[in-house]
Design a protein around this motif. Structure first.
Motif, mmCIF file in Angstrom:
data_model
loop_
_atom_site.group_PDB
_atom_site.id
_atom_site.type_symbol
_atom_site.label_atom_id
_atom_site.label_comp_id
_atom_site.label_asym_id
_atom_site.label_seq_id
_atom_site.Cartn_x
_atom_site.Cartn_y
_atom_site.Cartn_z
ATOM 1 N N SER A 57 -4.504 12.135 3.218
ATOM 2 C CA SER A 57 -4.741 11.023 4.035
ATOM 3 C C SER A 57 -5.723 10.492 4.237
ATOM 4 O O SER A 57 -5.980 9.499 4.922
ATOM 5 N N ARG A 58 -7.499 11.403 4.352
ATOM 6 C CA ARG A 58 -9.005 10.254 4.344
ATOM 7 C C ARG A 58 -8.775 9.196 3.720
ATOM 8 O O ARG A 58 -9.233 8.285 4.249
ATOM 9 N N GLU A 59 -8.569 9.110 2.429
ATOM 10 C CA GLU A 59 -8.215 7.861 1.786
ATOM 11 C C GLU A 59 -7.030 7.131 2.195
ATOM 12 O O GLU A 59 -7.801 6.102 2.219
ATOM 13 N N GLY A 60 -6.138 7.491 3.032
ATOM 14 C CA GLY A 60 -5.053 6.750 3.290
ATOM 15 C C GLY A 60 -6.369 5.838 4.120
ATOM 16 O O GLY A 60 -5.617 4.901 5.258
ATOM 17 N N ILE A 61 -6.402 6.972 4.917
ATOM 18 C CA ILE A 61 -6.945 5.412 6.741
ATOM 19 C C ILE A 61 -7.913 4.789 6.350
ATOM 20 O O ILE A 61 -8.275 3.560 6.791
ATOM 21 N N LEU B 57 -8.253 3.473 3.673
ATOM 22 C CA LEU B 57 -6.875 2.083 2.690
ATOM 23 C C LEU B 57 -7.091 1.447 3.523
ATOM 24 O O LEU B 57 -6.863 0.172 3.828
ATOM 25 N N LEU B 58 -6.458 1.546 5.278
ATOM 26 C CA LEU B 58 -6.424 1.298 5.825
ATOM 27 C C LEU B 58 -6.917 0.071 6.954
ATOM 28 O O LEU B 58 -6.934 -0.614 7.050
ATOM 29 N N GLU B 59 -8.266 0.486 6.746
ATOM 30 C CA GLU B 59 -9.132 -0.163 7.522
ATOM 31 C C GLU B 59 -9.364 -0.883 7.115
ATOM 32 O O GLU B 59 -10.469 -2.044 7.172
ATOM 33 N N GLU B 60 -9.745 -1.076 5.572
ATOM 34 C CA GLU B 60 -9.996 -2.172 5.041
ATOM 35 C C GLU B 60 -9.064 -2.473 5.103
ATOM 36 O O GLU B 60 -9.451 -4.398 4.799
ATOM 37 N N HIS B 61 -8.061 -2.880 5.098
ATOM 38 C CA HIS B 61 -7.209 -3.892 5.136
ATOM 39 C C HIS B 61 -6.890 -4.263 7.304
ATOM 40 O O HIS B 61 -5.764 -4.302 7.367
ATOM 41 N N ARG B 62 -7.303 -4.354 7.330
ATOM 42 C CA ARG B 62 -7.679 -4.281 9.195
ATOM 43 C C ARG B 62 -7.408 -5.485 9.706
ATOM 44 O O ARG B 62 -6.563 -5.773 10.243
ATOM 45 N N ASP B 63 -8.109 -6.362 9.003
ATOM 46 C CA ASP B 63 -7.789 -7.850 8.673
ATOM 47 C C ASP B 63 -6.601 -8.765 8.580
ATOM 48 O O ASP B 63 -6.569 -9.601 8.488
ATOM 49 N N ARG B 64 -5.748 -8.298 7.632
ATOM 50 C CA ARG B 64 -5.268 -8.199 6.245
ATOM 51 C C ARG B 64 -3.924 -7.869 7.079
ATOM 52 O O ARG B 64 -3.361 -7.317 7.673
ATOM 53 N N PHE B 65 -2.899 -9.063 6.185
ATOM 54 C CA PHE B 65 -1.036 -8.637 6.729
ATOM 55 C C PHE B 65 -1.099 -7.761 5.375
ATOM 56 O O PHE B 65 -1.167 -7.722 4.588
ATOM 57 N N ILE B 66 -0.172 -7.250 5.787
ATOM 58 C CA ILE B 66 0.279 -5.647 4.765
ATOM 59 C C ILE B 66 1.909 -5.956 4.666
ATOM 60 O O ILE B 66 2.075 -5.412 6.065
ATOM 61 N N ASP B 67 1.947 -6.552 3.520
ATOM 62 C CA ASP B 67 3.705 -6.575 3.148
ATOM 63 C C ASP B 67 4.448 -5.284 3.588
ATOM 64 O O ASP B 67 5.763 -5.284 4.248
ATOM 65 N N GLU B 68 4.215 -3.971 2.600
ATOM 66 C CA GLU B 68 4.502 -2.859 2.751
ATOM 67 C C GLU B 68 3.902 -1.881 2.649
ATOM 68 O O GLU B 68 2.732 -1.856 2.023
ATOM 69 N N ILE C 254 0.257 13.268 6.694
ATOM 70 C CA ILE C 254 0.262 11.862 6.623
ATOM 71 C C ILE C 254 -0.291 11.815 8.455
ATOM 72 O O ILE C 254 -0.178 10.527 8.634
ATOM 73 N N MET C 255 -0.514 12.991 9.228
ATOM 74 C CA MET C 255 -0.147 12.333 10.611
ATOM 75 C C MET C 255 -1.564 12.361 10.725
ATOM 76 O O MET C 255 -1.538 11.108 11.616
ATOM 77 N N PRO C 256 -2.598 12.077 9.993
ATOM 78 C CA PRO C 256 -3.948 11.480 10.395
ATOM 79 C C PRO C 256 -4.215 10.124 10.566
ATOM 80 O O PRO C 256 -4.355 8.855 11.578
ATOM 81 N N VAL C 257 -3.455 9.526 9.573
ATOM 82 C CA VAL C 257 -2.849 8.210 9.065
ATOM 83 C C VAL C 257 -1.273 7.475 10.391
ATOM 84 O O VAL C 257 -1.962 6.776 11.050
ATOM 85 N N LEU D 273 0.831 -0.727 -0.417
ATOM 86 C CA LEU D 273 0.043 -0.077 -0.034
ATOM 87 C C LEU D 273 0.847 1.526 0.458
ATOM 88 O O LEU D 273 1.969 0.588 0.514
ATOM 89 N N GLY D 274 0.011 2.623 -1.160
ATOM 90 C CA GLY D 274 0.961 3.244 -0.918
ATOM 91 C C GLY D 274 0.589 4.513 -0.392
ATOM 92 O O GLY D 274 -1.064 4.916 -0.836
#
Length: 203
Positions: A122-126, A128-139, A152-155, A104-105
């Motif tokens: 940053s809103r899209e970043g939050i 994106l992370l919520e969509e992968h809350r229960d998954r492993f993120i390699d990078e 990036i500070m909200p993320v 993810l970037g």
């Protein structure tokens, strides 16, 4: 050759005549010499005739059938192959392939060719992370300045709160590739405090 023939007066005349012809013909072919009688003792009398009036000897025919060797069954030119008990006739199954790594970037301008998903704010970043809350993120690749007043500070705050609640995001490595050295150092120091594997990088 002496032949003793005993017939009755009713039906033995024709049979006796046929027998004399047969014996005479055999002696004529052998030059008048007597022929040893090698037939089995089970000769049938009177001699039998077929549909065409030819005298046949069933005893000789039966002896030939007994002496004839049994015919061997024809062998197949293709060998019979018996499959083993463990033979599996199911269609061939492909080996399972390893899943594609999740990269993810979050960057407002860079293409980030290694990333599988990119958020530009940053809103899209939050999200994106919520969509992968229960998954492993390699990078996870982070840029500090996201255009205008957005950073990036909200993320980073979302990731800190998740670690504080005992459910940090499962991320293999976090790369901060911002051109802002002060902002990049702030992100690295904040995430390292919560045991995230974070380092500076160039995208």
């Amino acid at each position: 050759m002496a032949v003793a023939v005993t017939t009755d007066r009713t039906n033995g005349a024709s049979a006796g005549t046929a027998l004399r012809r047969t014996v005479t013909g055999r002696l004529g072919r052998l030059g008048g010499r007597p022929v040893p009688d090698r037939r089995p003792s089970t000769a049938v009398w009177p001699p039998q005739q077929d549909d065409h009036g030819v005298v046949t000897d069933r005893a000789d025919e039966e002896a030939e059938l007994v002496a004839a060797p049994a015919a061997r069954p024809a062998e197949s030119q293709y060998p019979v192959v018996i499959p083993p008990a463990y033979c599996d006739n199911d269609p061939v199954k492909e080996a399972p392939t390893s899943p594609m790594p999740v990269v993810l970037g979050i960057d407002d301008l860079r293409p980030l060719p290694r990333a599988t998903r990119i958020a530009r704010t940053s809103r899209e970043g939050i999200q994106l992370l919520e969509e992968h809350r229960d998954r492993f993120i390699d990078e996870l690749w982070l840029d500090h300045d996201l255009g205008g007043d957005d950073t990036i500070m909200p993320v980073v705050t979302l990731m800190e709160e998740a670690a504080f609640n005992g459910r940090p995001f499962r991320i293999g490595a976090v790369f901060v590739h911002s051109a802002n050295p002060i902002g990049a150092e702030t992100v690295v120091r904040s995430l390292a405090r919560w045991s995230y594997r974070v380092q500076r990088a160039t995208a």
